[in-house]
Structures are given as structure tokens and as C-alpha cells.
Design a protein around this motif. Sequence first.
Motif, PDB file in Angstrom:
ATOM      1  N   MET B   1      45.096  41.447  42.970  1.00 55.58           N
ATOM      2  CA  MET B   1      45.573  42.777  42.603  1.00 55.58           C
ATOM      3  C   MET B   1      44.578  43.858  43.000  1.00 55.58           C
ATOM      4  SD  MET B   1      46.911  43.867  38.874  1.00 55.58           S
ATOM      5  CE  MET B   1      47.722  45.398  38.570  1.00 55.58           C
ATOM      6  N   ALA B   2      43.263  43.421  43.062  1.00 50.36           N
ATOM      7  CA  ALA B   2      42.210  44.400  43.302  1.00 50.36           C
ATOM      8  C   ALA B   2      42.443  45.170  44.590  1.00 50.36           C
ATOM      9  CB  ALA B   2      40.862  43.706  43.315  1.00 50.36           C
ATOM     10  N   GLY B   3      42.946  44.510  45.582  1.00 53.14           N
ATOM     11  CA  GLY B   3      43.082  45.186  46.860  1.00 53.14           C
ATOM     12  C   GLY B   3      44.444  45.821  47.062  1.00 53.14           C
ATOM     13  N   ASP B   4      45.299  45.675  46.109  1.00 51.02           N
ATOM     14  CA  ASP B   4      46.659  46.163  46.306  1.00 51.02           C
ATOM     15  C   ASP B   4      46.761  47.623  45.883  1.00 51.02           C
ATOM     16  OD1 ASP B   4      49.893  44.695  45.632  1.00 51.02           O
ATOM     17  OD2 ASP B   4      49.326  46.574  46.586  1.00 51.02           O
ATOM     18  N   GLU B  46      37.977  49.560  39.723  1.00 51.05           N
ATOM     19  CA  GLU B  46      36.783  48.768  40.070  1.00 51.05           C
ATOM     20  C   GLU B  46      36.616  47.548  39.162  1.00 51.05           C
ATOM     21  OE1 GLU B  46      33.976  52.379  41.823  1.00 51.05           O
ATOM     22  OE2 GLU B  46      33.887  51.866  39.709  1.00 51.05           O
ATOM     23  N   ARG B  47      37.195  47.651  37.942  1.00 47.50           N
ATOM     24  CA  ARG B  47      37.020  46.550  36.977  1.00 47.50           C
ATOM     25  C   ARG B  47      38.282  45.720  36.802  1.00 47.50           C
ATOM     26  NH1 ARG B  47      34.389  50.227  32.163  1.00 47.50           N
ATOM     27  NH2 ARG B  47      32.683  51.097  33.373  1.00 47.50           N
ATOM     28  N   LEU B  48      39.241  45.883  37.698  1.00 47.45           N
ATOM     29  CA  LEU B  48      40.514  45.158  37.524  1.00 47.45           C
ATOM     30  C   LEU B  48      40.302  43.654  37.374  1.00 47.45           C
ATOM     31  CD1 LEU B  48      43.157  46.783  39.876  1.00 47.45           C
ATOM     32  CD2 LEU B  48      43.270  46.521  37.410  1.00 47.45           C
ATOM     33  N   ASP B  49      39.301  43.140  38.058  1.00 50.55           N
ATOM     34  CA  ASP B  49      39.037  41.695  37.973  1.00 50.55           C
ATOM     35  C   ASP B  49      38.657  41.272  36.559  1.00 50.55           C
ATOM     36  OD1 ASP B  49      39.558  41.564  40.620  1.00 50.55           O
ATOM     37  OD2 ASP B  49      37.468  41.544  41.269  1.00 50.55           O
ATOM     38  N   SER B  50      38.138  42.214  35.758  1.00 52.65           N
ATOM     39  CA  SER B  50      37.717  41.859  34.401  1.00 52.65           C
ATOM     40  C   SER B  50      38.840  42.049  33.382  1.00 52.65           C
ATOM     41  CB  SER B  50      36.500  42.686  33.980  1.00 52.65           C
ATOM     42  OG  SER B  50      36.882  44.028  33.803  1.00 52.65           O
ATOM     43  N   PHE B  51      39.990  42.574  33.815  1.00 51.94           N
ATOM     44  CA  PHE B  51      41.123  42.743  32.903  1.00 51.94           C
ATOM     45  C   PHE B  51      41.738  41.378  32.637  1.00 51.94           C
ATOM     46  CE2 PHE B  51      45.814  43.590  32.437  1.00 51.94           C
ATOM     47  CZ  PHE B  51      45.735  44.005  31.131  1.00 51.94           C
ATOM     48  N   ARG B  52      41.621  40.927  31.371  1.00 53.42           N
ATOM     49  CA  ARG B  52      42.032  39.560  31.032  1.00 53.42           C
ATOM     50  C   ARG B  52      43.457  39.481  30.488  1.00 53.42           C
ATOM     51  NH1 ARG B  52      38.493  37.438  33.847  1.00 53.42           N
ATOM     52  NH2 ARG B  52      36.320  37.657  33.307  1.00 53.42           N
ATOM     53  N   GLY B  53      44.066  40.644  30.246  1.00 52.78           N
ATOM     54  CA  GLY B  53      45.410  40.621  29.702  1.00 52.78           C
ATOM     55  C   GLY B  53      45.454  40.335  28.213  1.00 52.78           C
ATOM     56  N   GLU B  54      44.286  40.378  27.545  1.00 55.35           N
ATOM     57  CA  GLU B  54      44.265  40.147  26.089  1.00 55.35           C
ATOM     58  C   GLU B  54      44.923  41.322  25.366  1.00 55.35           C
ATOM     59  OE1 GLU B  54      40.107  39.711  25.867  1.00 55.35           O
ATOM     60  OE2 GLU B  54      40.135  37.594  26.423  1.00 55.35           O
ATOM     61  N   ALA B  55      44.698  42.525  25.870  1.00 56.82           N
ATOM     62  CA  ALA B  55      45.408  43.700  25.362  1.00 56.82           C
ATOM     63  C   ALA B  55      46.334  44.160  26.488  1.00 56.82           C
ATOM     64  CB  ALA B  55      44.403  44.793  25.023  1.00 56.82           C
ATOM     65  N   SER B  56      47.210  45.122  26.177  1.00 58.40           N
ATOM     66  CA  SER B  56      48.079  45.607  27.249  1.00 58.40           C
ATOM     67  C   SER B  56      47.228  46.398  28.245  1.00 58.40           C
ATOM     68  CB  SER B  56      49.165  46.508  26.664  1.00 58.40           C
ATOM     69  OG  SER B  56      48.595  47.739  26.267  1.00 58.40           O
ATOM     70  N   LEU B  61      43.228  50.527  29.585  1.00 55.00           N
ATOM     71  CA  LEU B  61      42.983  51.763  30.333  1.00 55.00           C
ATOM     72  C   LEU B  61      42.539  52.891  29.394  1.00 55.00           C
ATOM     73  CD1 LEU B  61      43.281  53.245  33.074  1.00 55.00           C
ATOM     74  CD2 LEU B  61      45.680  53.629  32.492  1.00 55.00           C
ATOM     75  N   HIS B  62      43.191  52.971  28.230  1.00 55.61           N
ATOM     76  CA  HIS B  62      42.832  54.033  27.270  1.00 55.61           C
ATOM     77  C   HIS B  62      41.419  53.830  26.733  1.00 55.61           C
ATOM     78  CE1 HIS B  62      47.273  55.213  26.370  1.00 55.61           C
ATOM     79  NE2 HIS B  62      46.901  55.427  27.609  1.00 55.61           N
ATOM     80  N   ARG B  63      41.016  52.569  26.606  1.00 53.16           N
ATOM     81  CA  ARG B  63      39.646  52.319  26.145  1.00 53.16           C
ATOM     82  C   ARG B  63      38.645  52.855  27.176  1.00 53.16           C
ATOM     83  NH1 ARG B  63      36.913  46.550  24.569  1.00 53.16           N
ATOM     84  NH2 ARG B  63      38.634  46.484  23.115  1.00 53.16           N
TER      85      ARG B  63
END
Lengths: 151, 184
Positions: B1-4, B46-56, B61-63
Motif C-alpha cells: 500500500m505504501a507505494g500506491d 510515511e508510517r503506513l507500514d506501521s498501521f496494524r489495523g488495531e484501530a480504524s 490518522l486522527h491520532r
Amino acid sequence: MRHELWRDKVLALLDGELPEKDRSGVEEHISSCSDCADLRAASQAVSRLLKAEAEPASSETFVRSVMRALPHAKAQPEPSMGLGELLRWATPAFALGVSAFLMIAEPGTSDPLATDDLLLTGVSEETTLLGALEDRAPDFEDLIGISVEDL
Amino acid sequence: MAGDRAAYADLVRRHHPRVLRLCLSLLGRPADAEDAAQTAFIKAYERLDSFRGEASFATWLHRIAANVCLDLLRKSAREKADSLEVLEASQTRAWRRATAGPDEAAEPARRRDLLENILGPLSPEYRLALTLKEVQGLTYEEIAVELGWTLDSVKARLRRARLKLAENMRHFKDSPDVQKEKGS
């Protein structure tokens, strides 16, 4: 009830966390307590100001400005080669290397190719082939019982 | 997803109005809010790779946006150089107008100016907790998840924010300047 306890309930009411059953009692307390009335008035004033801020409309200009500012494709880290992956390629490479070494180091274990002689001596292919045939003659004689002279 | 990038543009398109509103509520000035929102989207990418899907994705993003604004508020709090007299006068006017009624806050620029004067004296953390509660209507638990705070910390900051607002309102509403205006 002590005032601090009422104040906690007023705060819970303002946060929207007070159970419905407690609301009328708290409202009654607020109407008779100026401190708690001020607490609610201050929060309500701020709440009104904050809630009046409408959500901005969607803006393609904003989207474009974000996309322009994004860093370009991030460099992907080189995947590290695990032991399994290493063995997968190292084993056939090693076997190939050993085979090549054996072929070079011990060429006499099988019949030399005529073309090897050609390259080494520079003589004509025909001569070499005849020479090779002569070298092998005793073997043929053993096998079929006929000497070269008989031919 | 990072490059998309095309997919990310869709995410920006979908989420930016709410992120912008949060930044605007926290920072007051539209230009500051837009810069903060843009920074938040870049950091998120830049941090998309660290998004684990634990929250929406929206919560995550709001955090990020809230933390960008928090940094700016802390920096702004350090740089404030107005004299005490100027601050008192502006807060007195702001409280008088804010408690006068809805008409006083109808015009956006004026409303933001009132908010800046009223919320400015609060610590950035109190202001953030209060804004999330009032603007987004989040529960204690949701604020805790969105900001990565403990539940007790959320409750304590909201409590102190509201008590401080009440204290300021009493102080400035009763200040001689306002009393004089009331009498005239």
C-alpha cells in the motif's frame, strides 16, 4: 451529599457520561449551586463555540497539495537471505563447481575427445582420428578376436 | 500500500475534511490548520507500514493529526510573549462575548478569536482532550484510544480543563472592566 461529589456528577453530565437516572438530581443541584452553575456555563460556552465550527468542504486543492508533498516511492529494503534460501542456491552451485573441477583435474578417466587432441596438437583431424583408432586397436582385438593386420 | 499513491489520494480525499476540522478547532487559524493537516497526511503516508489495523484508519490518522497539533500548541505556548495585562484584557472580552449568546459567535473569524482567548490559557493536553470531547463527541474510551492515553488520564485532563474554564470565566466575568461595562 458533599459538594465535591455533586461537582463530579456535574462533570460527568458535561462529558455526557452521567447515567440517565442521575440527571434530574444533578439538574436540581445546579439550579441551587452557583459554583456548579458556573462550571456548566463555562463548558457550555466553549462547547457552543467549538461545535459552531463546520466541517470544511472536500477540497481537491488540498488533496493535490498533499500528494505533491508526499515523498516519492520509498526505497524498499533489500530482503535479507535466510539460511534456507542460501542453501537452495548454494547447494547446486557447489555441486556444479565440484563437477567442473573434476572434469578439469582428471581428464584421463575417460577417452579423450578427438577434438581435444586437435586443439592441443594443431594436426589435422583426420590424422588424429586415425591415431586414436590405432591406440584403441588392442581393445577391439580383445573384444572381437580380430587383429588390425587381419583387417 | 505504501507505494500506491492513487489509493492514498482517495484516503486523503475521504478523510481530510474531518482532519482539517480537528486541526482548525485546535489551532484556530485556518492556515495553521491546513499546514498541520498536510503534515499529518504526509506522516501517515510515511508510517503506513506501521498501521496494524488495531484501530480504524480514521482513528489512527486522527491520532497523528492530534499529535502534530499538540506539538504546535506546545511550541506556541512557549513563544507567547504578550504581557499579562494584554492577556487579561483579551480574555475578559472573550468570556463576555462567549457567554453573551449565540450571535456573538456567528462569524467564523471572530469565533476562532474568542476560542483562542478562552482556550489559550489551558495546557495543550487539556485543550486537546476538551476539543475531542466537544467536537467529535467521543467517549472517554474513544479519546484514550485516539490519543494513546490511559482512561484515567483522559478523565483527569477533561476534569481539570472544565474546572479551569469555570475558574477563568468567574475571574474574567467579574473583572472591573466588565463590571464597568455592565453598569454603563
